[in-house]
Design a protein around this motif. Structure first.
Motif, short mmCIF file in Angstrom:
data_model
loop_
_atom_site.label_atom_id
_atom_site.label_comp_id
_atom_site.label_asym_id
_atom_site.label_seq_id
_atom_site.Cartn_x
_atom_site.Cartn_y
_atom_site.Cartn_z
N LEU A 283 0.56 -0.91 0.13
CA LEU A 283 0.21 0.03 0.59
C LEU A 283 0.72 1.01 -0.02
O LEU A 283 0.40 2.08 -0.30
CB LEU A 283 -1.22 -0.60 1.17
N ALA A 284 1.92 0.83 0.88
CA ALA A 284 2.92 2.95 1.47
C ALA A 284 3.11 2.80 -0.40
O ALA A 284 3.26 3.72 -0.91
CB ALA A 284 3.74 2.57 1.77
N ALA A 285 3.92 1.11 -1.16
CA ALA A 285 4.50 1.55 -2.40
C ALA A 285 3.56 2.63 -3.76
O ALA A 285 3.91 3.10 -3.99
CB ALA A 285 4.72 0.78 -2.70
N ARG A 286 2.20 1.76 -3.06
CA ARG A 286 1.31 2.39 -4.14
C ARG A 286 1.04 4.06 -3.81
O ARG A 286 0.79 4.58 -5.27
CB ARG A 286 -0.10 2.00 -4.11
N TYR A 287 1.18 4.51 -2.88
CA TYR A 287 0.75 5.93 -2.23
C TYR A 287 1.77 6.59 -3.12
O TYR A 287 2.19 8.06 -3.42
CB TYR A 287 0.80 6.00 -0.95
N ASP A 288 3.08 5.91 -3.12
CA ASP A 288 4.71 6.95 -3.02
C ASP A 288 4.19 6.55 -4.79
O ASP A 288 4.21 8.46 -4.88
CB ASP A 288 5.26 5.65 -2.99
N ARG A 289 4.05 6.21 -5.57
CA ARG A 289 3.77 5.91 -7.00
C ARG A 289 2.08 7.51 -7.08
O ARG A 289 2.72 8.52 -7.79
CB ARG A 289 3.30 4.96 -7.31
N GLN A 290 1.46 6.78 -6.64
CA GLN A 290 0.36 7.81 -7.53
C GLN A 290 0.71 8.71 -6.72
O GLN A 290 -0.34 9.64 -6.83
CB GLN A 290 -0.97 7.35 -5.93
N LEU A 291 0.92 8.86 -5.47
CA LEU A 291 1.14 10.72 -4.93
C LEU A 291 2.47 11.89 -6.05
O LEU A 291 2.78 13.02 -5.40
CB LEU A 291 1.81 10.95 -3.21
N GLN A 385 -7.77 2.73 -1.53
CA GLN A 385 -6.92 3.20 -1.90
C GLN A 385 -7.04 4.37 -3.03
O GLN A 385 -7.13 5.58 -2.92
CB GLN A 385 -5.78 3.23 -1.96
N ASP A 386 -6.96 3.83 -3.46
CA ASP A 386 -7.42 4.71 -5.18
C ASP A 386 -8.63 6.18 -5.00
O ASP A 386 -8.32 6.86 -5.00
CB ASP A 386 -7.47 4.24 -7.05
N HIS A 387 -9.69 5.51 -4.08
CA HIS A 387 -10.46 6.62 -3.89
C HIS A 387 -9.64 7.74 -3.34
O HIS A 387 -10.08 8.78 -3.17
CB HIS A 387 -11.18 5.61 -3.46
N VAL A 388 -9.30 7.22 -1.61
CA VAL A 388 -8.17 7.92 -1.38
C VAL A 388 -6.75 9.29 -1.88
O VAL A 388 -7.82 11.02 -2.43
CB VAL A 388 -7.28 7.54 -0.20
#
Ligand SMILES: *Cc1c(COP(=O)(O)O)cnc(C)c1O
Length: 397
Positions: A283-291, A385-388
């Motif tokens: 999840l953290a790696a996905r956040y890193d990429r999306q942000l 997470q995509d919604h966030v």
């Protein structure tokens, strides 16, 4: 509402709890020592003392380290109040060491400077409480080296960090050998380490905590303080036992016991700890990429360390854009249970009354002014997470 953190309870957890409910022992039975043993062996520590909260664990840990009136306890201002309050419970004075603005953990360089100054003034701390903020380990080898020089004890507040680890020693030059990892809780660089099992933490017992140590005397003392300061060990008594019923209160303790119901839940949860942290890493790696393209600073992760990723705290850095308050409210309105970690402890009114003021620890204060913790828990789905991240993108416009 997508919460910022939440527990997962499986059928196996429920079965483990029900089994205790049907047994003879709801408390002071076999499950508490079994859970203590399981956590100690997971972390590579010799002893573990389970209690009813991390706050209680911090309290009895400070008492076991002989913290009392006239002594100083130092901790990070970027923490939950309990990391500092444990010093006050013991009648000691509390002070803070400002954070490193990259890691958000207590800064070892500022600690070194403050220790040099305290030595000149004759008010060195007895206990330093490094807090592994968001699950990322503090620089324990550096803090440990300072403790050897200045003679303070180290109590790790690892409420966020069960499952975290960090590199110890440096590999030989030119060698590709992996550096050895020490688990938080192994006590490699501290006297006592405390975990919390509150439901928002990594694994839960409802309410609960544990203190780990490699020192048998500290473990024995904490075990006694957890249960009224009472001993049944003849060797510790002032007189001979008057009979098989006999016990003595040899110091003032508390009822800080964990129940067997809680311990069964914790032992069952512990079996999924590795899966939980792996999921948090995904999840953290996905956040890193999306942000990556947004005006926010994502949490720095130190190389050579494994964070338990209890939190995913971002900094709202848009110049001239919406500030933290606006972004926070927009996310809450979008049904996202964001939170803020932490209001610097020294700015709390009770600490203001004890002589602290805003401005005392500027790095913790400026970190706080821009901080938002995004939802982070193992059962969070990719679509949640995509919604966030979509809501955050909109809020930052
Ligand atoms: C949660 C927490 C505590 C207190 O834990 P309890 O088990 O609720 O008493 C202490 N320190 C930190 C850093 C925490 O996050």
């Amino acid at each position: 509402m997508i919460p910022y953190g939440r527990q997962e309870i499986t059928e196996a957890d429920i079965a483990a709890v029900v089994e205790v409910l049907r047994s003879d022992w709801l408390t002071q039975g076999p499950m508490v020592p079994r859970f203590e043993q399981a956590i100690a062996s997971y972390c590579g520590a010799r002893h573990a003392v389970a209690v009813n909260s991390a706050t209680s664990a911090l309290h009895i840990a400070c008492l076991a380290l002989d913290l009392g009136p006239g002594d100083w306890l130092w901790t990070s201002p970027n923490t939950f109040v309990a990391s500092a309050n444990c010093g006050l419970y013991c009648g000691a004075e509390v002070d803070f060491v400002d954070i490193d603005p990259h890691t958000y953990n207590l800064c070892p360089n500022k600690l070194a400077e403050k220790l040099a100054e305290a030595e000149r003034e004759g008010r060195l701390p007895k206990v330093v409480v490094p807090v592994h903020f968001a699950g990322q380990p503090c620089d324990m080898p550096a803090i440990h080296a300072l403790s050897q020089h200045y003679g303070f004890r180290i109590l790790e507040d690892a409420s966020h960090a069960i499952g975290a680890s960090y590199a110890v020693g440096t590999s030989a030059e030119g060698s590709n050998a992996l550096t050895e990892q020490a688990k938080v809780g192994s006590g490699r660089h501290s006297d006592i380490t405390v975990f919390s099992f509150h439901p928002v933490k990594i694994i839960t017992t409802g309410e609960g905590g544990m203190a780990l140590t490699n020192n048998a005397e500290l473990a024995d003392r904490m075990g006694r303080l957890r249960t009224h300061g009472i001993t049944r060990d003849a060797a510790q008594m002032t007189d001979e036992a008057e009979g098989p019923w006999y016990y003595q209160q040899i110091e003032l303790g508390f009822n800080y016991r964990m129940t067997d119901i809680q311990a069964a839940l914790g032992a069952s949860q512990l079996q999924r700890l590795e899966d939980y942290i792996t999921r948090r890493e995904t999840l953290a790696a996905r956040y890193d990429r999306q942000l990556a393209d947004l005006p926010v600073r994502t949490p720095y992760r130190s190389p050579g360390q494994r964070s338990a990723l209890h939190l995913y705290p971002i900094q709202i850095t848009a110049v001239g854009g919406p500030d933290r308050r606006v972004v926070f409210s927009a996310l809450r309105e979008a049904g996202i249970g964001v939170n803020v970690h932490y209001i610097p402890v020294h700015t709390q009114p009770d600490y203001h009354r004890r002589g602290f003021s805003p401005g005392d620890f500027p790095d913790a204060e400026s970190y706080y002014a821009q901080a938002i913790s995004l939802p982070m828990y193992p059962t969070m789905s990719e679509s949640q997470q995509d919604h966030v991240t979509a809501a955050l993108r909109t809020a930052l416009k």
